[in-house]
Design an enzyme around this catalytic site. Structure first.
Site, PDB file in Angstrom:
ATOM      1  N   HIS A  90       0.847  -1.215   0.000  1.00 39.38           N
ATOM      2  CA  HIS A  90       0.000   0.000   0.000  1.00 39.38           C
ATOM      3  C   HIS A  90       0.872   1.251   0.000  1.00 39.38           C
ATOM      4  O   HIS A  90       1.006   1.885   1.044  1.00 39.38           O
ATOM      5  CB  HIS A  90      -0.897  -0.003   1.229  1.00 39.38           C
ATOM      6  CG  HIS A  90      -2.060   0.919   1.132  1.00 39.38           C
ATOM      7  ND1 HIS A  90      -2.030   2.221   1.567  1.00 39.38           N
ATOM      8  CD2 HIS A  90      -3.303   0.731   0.648  1.00 39.38           C
ATOM      9  CE1 HIS A  90      -3.207   2.786   1.379  1.00 39.38           C
ATOM     10  NE2 HIS A  90      -3.998   1.910   0.830  1.00 39.38           N
ATOM     11  N   PHE A  91       1.381   1.724  -0.941  1.00 38.73           N
ATOM     12  CA  PHE A  91       1.544   1.228  -2.292  1.00 38.73           C
ATOM     13  C   PHE A  91       3.031   1.105  -2.524  1.00 38.73           C
ATOM     14  O   PHE A  91       3.775   1.970  -2.092  1.00 38.73           O
ATOM     15  CB  PHE A  91       0.916   2.191  -3.295  1.00 38.73           C
ATOM     16  CG  PHE A  91      -0.566   2.419  -3.058  1.00 38.73           C
ATOM     17  CD1 PHE A  91      -1.491   1.473  -3.478  1.00 38.73           C
ATOM     18  CD2 PHE A  91      -1.018   3.556  -2.409  1.00 38.73           C
ATOM     19  CE1 PHE A  91      -2.853   1.678  -3.277  1.00 38.73           C
ATOM     20  CE2 PHE A  91      -2.378   3.760  -2.197  1.00 38.73           C
ATOM     21  CZ  PHE A  91      -3.294   2.816  -2.616  1.00 38.73           C
TER      22      PHE A  91
END
Length: 142
Positions: free
Chosen positions: A50-51
């Site tokens: 993420h991410f």
């Protein structure tokens, strides 16, 4: 001011690694409020997905961190010791900014209403004085 280190926090709330999302409590008053901090590092497990190219702390985890700070305030009341504070609802939640590695997140939850085992807290997460998340959190003590 009443401070709590990580071991003292673990005596109050049941959360453990990797889901304990507060590092210390700067100040609190049982049943009224708590102010805590999360020091975000690149090594947080959630950043792996993420991410990968732009690591951002998931908003739901920020809300959970705010709830944990609120749980410290509620569960430090003598009659609630040893109990668990469960989510009852999330209202008026606004995400206003990102939390990234290197941020020191200030987490403040004030208990504004309580009737029996149900209560509501006003919660604000901020970085460098800027609000990144604000919400009204409903809890139930079980």
């Amino acid at each position: 001011m009443m401070h709590l280190n990580i071991n003292q926090i673990k005596e109050i709330i049941p959360h453990r690694h990797p889901f304990l999302l507060i590092d210390y409590i700067e100040d609190y008053q049982p049943g009224t409020f708590a102010i805590g901090y999360k020091c975000v590092t690149y090594r947080e497990e959630f950043f792996a997905g993420h991410f990968p190219k732009e690591p951002v702390m998931p908003g739901v985890l920020t809300v959970e961190a705010l709830a944990q700070v609120g749980a410290v305030a509620i569960l430090s009341v003598e009659e609630n010791k040893g109990k668990t504070a469960y989510f009852g609802g999330i209202n008026k939640c606004k995400f206003k900014g990102k939390i990234v590695p290197g941020d020191k997140v200030r987490l403040e939850t004030r208990i504004i209403r309580q009737k029996g085992p149900v209560g509501i807290g006003e919660a604000v997460a901020s970085v460098d004085g800027k609000t990144v998340v604000a919400a009204e959190l409903t809890f139930m003590i079980g």
